[in-house]
Scaffold this motif. Structure first.
Motif, PDB file in Angstrom:
ATOM      1  N   TYR A 118       0.782  -1.237   0.000  1.00  0.00           N
ATOM      2  CA  TYR A 118       0.000   0.000   0.000  1.00  0.00           C
ATOM      3  C   TYR A 118       0.815   1.290   0.000  1.00  0.00           C
ATOM      4  O   TYR A 118       0.255   2.358  -0.178  1.00  0.00           O
ATOM      5  CB  TYR A 118      -0.953   0.009   1.200  1.00  0.00           C
ATOM      6  N   ARG A 119       2.094   1.247   0.193  1.00  0.00           N
ATOM      7  CA  ARG A 119       2.905   2.460   0.235  1.00  0.00           C
ATOM      8  C   ARG A 119       3.694   2.637  -1.056  1.00  0.00           C
ATOM      9  O   ARG A 119       4.169   1.673  -1.647  1.00  0.00           O
ATOM     10  CB  ARG A 119       3.882   2.430   1.408  1.00  0.00           C
ATOM     11  N   THR A 120       3.864   3.868  -1.492  1.00  0.00           N
ATOM     12  CA  THR A 120       4.577   4.170  -2.737  1.00  0.00           C
ATOM     13  C   THR A 120       6.018   3.712  -2.694  1.00  0.00           C
ATOM     14  O   THR A 120       6.530   3.173  -3.664  1.00  0.00           O
ATOM     15  CB  THR A 120       4.546   5.695  -2.990  1.00  0.00           C
ATOM     16  N   TRP A 121       6.692   3.903  -1.578  1.00  0.00           N
ATOM     17  CA  TRP A 121       8.112   3.568  -1.478  1.00  0.00           C
ATOM     18  C   TRP A 121       8.360   2.149  -0.992  1.00  0.00           C
ATOM     19  O   TRP A 121       9.497   1.754  -0.766  1.00  0.00           O
ATOM     20  CB  TRP A 121       8.827   4.560  -0.570  1.00  0.00           C
TER      21      TRP A 121
ATOM     22  N   LYS B   2       8.796  -4.103  -2.806  1.00  0.00           N
ATOM     23  CA  LYS B   2       7.577  -3.464  -3.271  1.00  0.00           C
ATOM     24  C   LYS B   2       6.806  -4.480  -4.086  1.00  0.00           C
ATOM     25  O   LYS B   2       7.383  -5.206  -4.889  1.00  0.00           O
ATOM     26  CB  LYS B   2       7.926  -2.242  -4.131  1.00  0.00           C
TER      27      LYS B   2
END
Length: 80
Positions: A11-14, A51
């Motif tokens: 769920y996080r961009t990074w 990721k």
């Protein structure tokens, strides 16, 4: 031992970032000594990032459906 520093793989961009420590000990040192190892144990410290992308995977598609509109992720973006 591994510790999550920050983030989330989905769920996080990074992405998710972790750090860890691993202790190793070789039971049979014969081969390692033959190739030049000096010790039969050691400790590794590492930093890792990961990721996960759901819509960026390659799966086999039938020849008739090999166009961009067939991808269900792309369809969802156009509608909503």
């Amino acid at each position: 031992m591994k510790v999550r520093l920050t983030g989330d793989a989905l769920y996080r961009t990074w992405g998710q970032w972790s750090a860890g420590v691993q202790h190793k000990r070789q039971q049979d040192f014969t081969v390692l000594e033959a190739i030049g190892a000096r010790d039969d144990s050691g400790m590794d410290v590492y930093f890792a990032g990961s990721k996960l992308f759901f819509c960026h995977c390659a799966w086999p598609q039938p020849a008739a459906k090999r166009h961009r509109a067939w991808n269900p992720c792309q369809q969802r973006r156009r509608i909503g």
